[in-house]
Design an enzyme around this catalytic site. Structure first.
Site, PDB file in Angstrom:
ATOM      1  CD  GLU A  95      -2.612  -1.392   2.190  1.00 13.93           C
ATOM      2  OE1 GLU A  95      -3.943  -1.582   2.205  1.00 13.93           O
ATOM      3  OE2 GLU A  95      -2.853  -1.066   3.526  1.00 13.93           O
ATOM      4  CB  CYS A 108       2.729   7.077   3.514  1.00 15.93           C
ATOM      5  SG  CYS A 108       3.638   5.908   4.802  1.00 15.93           S
ATOM      6  CB  CYS A 115       7.098  -5.301   9.401  1.00 16.00           C
ATOM      7  SG  CYS A 115       8.324  -4.278  10.349  1.00 16.00           S
ATOM      8  CB  CYS A 119       6.949  -2.159  17.038  1.00  6.92           C
ATOM      9  SG  CYS A 119       8.139  -1.465  16.518  1.00  6.92           S
ATOM     10  CB  CYS A 122       3.005  -1.447  14.534  1.00  4.60           C
ATOM     11  SG  CYS A 122       2.914  -1.445  11.999  1.00  4.60           S
ATOM     12  CD  GLU A 169      13.748  -0.186   9.866  1.00  7.89           C
ATOM     13  OE1 GLU A 169      12.885   0.491  10.935  1.00  7.89           O
ATOM     14  OE2 GLU A 169      14.444   1.070   9.438  1.00  7.89           O
ATOM     15  CB  SER A 200       9.965   6.697   9.405  1.00  5.82           C
ATOM     16  OG  SER A 200       9.771   6.395  11.156  1.00  5.82           O
ATOM     17  CB  SER A 222       9.816   4.502  15.007  1.00  2.00           C
ATOM     18  OG  SER A 222       8.982   4.908  13.828  1.00  2.00           O
ATOM     19  CG  LEU A 223      12.781   7.518  22.026  1.00  2.00           C
ATOM     20  CD1 LEU A 223      13.589   7.446  21.766  1.00  2.00           C
ATOM     21  CD2 LEU A 223      12.900   9.419  22.217  1.00  2.00           C
ATOM     22  CG  HIS A 224       6.983   4.745  19.831  1.00  2.00           C
ATOM     23  ND1 HIS A 224       6.585   5.531  18.757  1.00  2.00           N
ATOM     24  CD2 HIS A 224       7.632   3.988  18.163  1.00  2.00           C
ATOM     25  CE1 HIS A 224       6.077   5.713  17.778  1.00  2.00           C
ATOM     26  NE2 HIS A 224       7.311   4.641  17.208  1.00  2.00           N
ATOM     27  CG  ASN A 298      -4.357   5.791  13.798  1.00  2.00           C
ATOM     28  OD1 ASN A 298      -4.730   6.500  13.624  1.00  2.00           O
ATOM     29  ND2 ASN A 298      -2.515   6.401  13.105  1.00  2.00           N
ATOM     30  CB  CYS A 341       0.961   5.499  11.449  1.00  2.00           C
ATOM     31  SG  CYS A 341       1.547   7.363  11.144  1.00  2.00           S
TER      32      CYS A 341
HETATM   33  N1  SAH Z   1       9.736   0.631  10.567  1.00  2.00           N
HETATM   34  C1  SAH Z   1      10.003   2.146  10.388  1.00  2.00           C
HETATM   35  C2  SAH Z   1       8.739   3.272   9.390  1.00  2.00           C
HETATM   36  C3  SAH Z   1       7.173   2.486   9.224  1.00  2.00           C
HETATM   37  S1  SAH Z   1       5.999   3.266  10.721  1.00  2.00           S
HETATM   38  C4  SAH Z   1       9.648   2.990  11.575  1.00  2.00           C
HETATM   39  O1  SAH Z   1       9.587   1.987  12.840  1.00  2.00           O
HETATM   40  O2  SAH Z   1       9.828   4.088  11.822  1.00  2.00           O
HETATM   41  C5  SAH Z   1       5.663   4.790  10.750  1.00  2.00           C
HETATM   42  C6  SAH Z   1       5.574   5.503  11.530  1.00  2.00           C
HETATM   43  O3  SAH Z   1       3.929   4.564  11.928  1.00  2.00           O
HETATM   44  C7  SAH Z   1       6.067   5.044  12.867  1.00  2.00           C
HETATM   45  O4  SAH Z   1       6.618   5.558  13.772  1.00  2.00           O
HETATM   46  C8  SAH Z   1       5.495   3.580  13.743  1.00  2.00           C
HETATM   47  O5  SAH Z   1       5.892   3.425  14.590  1.00  2.00           O
HETATM   48  C9  SAH Z   1       4.387   4.479  13.616  1.00  2.00           C
HETATM   49  N2  SAH Z   1       2.946   3.798  13.824  1.00  2.00           N
HETATM   50  C10 SAH Z   1       3.389   1.932  14.027  1.00  2.00           C
HETATM   51  N3  SAH Z   1       1.453   1.518  13.851  1.00  2.00           N
HETATM   52  C11 SAH Z   1       0.954   2.708  14.558  1.00  2.00           C
HETATM   53  C12 SAH Z   1      -0.030   3.254  14.588  1.00  2.00           C
HETATM   54  N4  SAH Z   1      -0.820   2.442  15.611  1.00  2.00           N
HETATM   55  N5  SAH Z   1      -0.757   3.667  15.458  1.00  2.00           N
HETATM   56  C13 SAH Z   1       0.393   5.287  15.607  1.00  2.00           C
HETATM   57  N6  SAH Z   1       1.183   5.198  14.625  1.00  2.00           N
HETATM   58  C14 SAH Z   1       1.773   3.242  14.233  1.00  2.00           C
END
Ligand code: SAH
Length: 365
Positions: A95, A108, A115, A119, A122, A169, A200, A222-224, A298, A341
């Protein structure tokens, strides 16, 4: 007798194309001529490339082609976002999402089918990993979107920015992603400045260091979570590359330039969204040229997480903002068509077993 497969010219960056033409006894400037047709005019039929000699056109038809994935769905969100489902030659689907805003239009792009990082918040992780995308499949997402949006190199472009934030990734598909990003920047490709391309990553530290040498586009990480314990849980890759090493690599990446690294932080209710987490984050990022991108979570089927309330998100934002950190809260776009996302899923077959994936994410990378 079997014939070798035709070369897909979408998979070659300028240097690769020049080498291709030289190998066919042509001058290297044919590369820029071809790129102008393919990327500037969306022309893929060699017969229409009128500034190439007849003999060269005939030769190209024999040995090369411009192959791009088929659009199997094209959905438009109420907010103007648009999502394409593309079918690759092996039947897998990926997509690509276009997000229009007042002052820019962002595409995007996905870098892998699925992947392997797992995570926990995700939805792509739930689908498993199938394979890396080729350079052609990565740049083709831009080609297809650009054509569907009716873009021409006449200055009136809607597509102004690219984010490598779709499925996968990108730094685990390093060579193909870098080659595609070079094409995005090439004057005869899409002519995007490197500030307008953002990669990213979940934090593959050695690859961040290498990227700085090869193609120093804007970096998002992606720190989180503000500490290793929590980040290990959300982003298992953290066990391999903990926060301290990751931040050191980020700092080196921007060096003394005036650029900043964007840190993405998805807000999960009751998990990482307290005042205390915000303050910890401020301490963590002290001295690092950082911007923070807060992402409201999301949700997707079978997730244990919930989105933080708007009040909580606002409060978290204010704490960071008052500490002088440039912070934005990402607007949720395209969620009515599952284009937000973490909602990109594609359709594919997982070829790896889950256990193997988990091992590879934490130990082998
Ligand atoms: N693998 C890479 C790029 C893909 S994700 C990375 O980890 O950065 C793009 C962004 O969306 C990342 O910051 C990811 O953590 C975030 N993301 C993933 N799942 C999500 C969700 N369910 N809600 C909001 N953001 C999310």
């Amino acid at each position: 007798m079997s014939y070798p497969e035709k070369t897909n010219l979408l998979g070659l960056d300028r240097k690769g194309l020049e080498a291709f033409f030289v190998s066919r006894g042509e001058k290297s400037f044919r590369a820029s001529q071809l790129m102008k047709w393919v990327y500037g005019q969306a022309v893929t039929d060699f017969r229409d490339m009128t500034n190439l000699s007849k003999a060269l056109r005939a030769d190209l038809e024999e040995c090369a082609e411009v192959r791009y994935p088929e659009i199997v769905a094209d959905q438009l969100s109420d907010d103007g976002s648009r999502k394409w489902l593309l079918r690759l030659e092996d039947g897998n689907c990926i997509e690509t999402v276009f997000i229009p805003e007042a002052e820019r239009g962002t595409l995007c792009i996905s870098s892998q089918v699925g992947c392997m990082l797992n995570c926990s918040f995700c939805s792509t992780a739930q689908q498993g990993f199938n394979r890396n995308l080729t350079t052609a499949e990565i740049i083709a997402q831009l080609w297809v979107a650009s054509r569907a949006l009716g873009e021409r190199l006449d200055g009136s472009r809607r597509l102004s920015n690219v984010v490598m934030m779709g499925m996968g990734e990108p730094l685990l598909n390093y060579d193909n992603v870098v080659r595609a990003m070079l094409l995005m920047q090439d004057d005869f490709g899409y002519g995007l400045s490197k500030r307008r391309i953002t990669l990213s990553t979940a934090g593959i530290v050695p690859a961040i260091r290498k990227l700085r040498e090869d193609c120093d586009v804007s970096l998002a990480v992606s720190l989180h979570a503000p500490d290793d314990l929590l980040r290990n849980e959300l982003v298992p890759l953290n066990r391999k590359y903990p926060i301290r090493e990751l931040l050191a690599a980020c700092h080196e990446y921007v060096g003394d330039s005036r650029r900043r690294v964007t840190f993405e932080y998805v807000l999960l209710s009751g998990v990482n969204d307290s005042d205390g987490h915000a303050r910890q984050l401020i301490r963590l990022l002290k001295g690092i040229p950082a911007k923070i991108n807060l992402i409201p979570f999301n949700p997707f089927a079978q997730t244990r997480y919930r989105r933080s309330t708007p009040e909580r998100i606002q409060r978290f934002f204010e704490i960071l903002n008052q500490a002088g950190i440039v912070t934005i809260t990402r607007k949720t776009r395209g969620d009515d068509i599952d284009a937000a996302c973490g909602q990109l899923a594609g359709q594919f077959h997982d070829r790896t077993r889950r256990r193997y994936r988990r091992l590879s994410a934490t130990q082998e990378i």
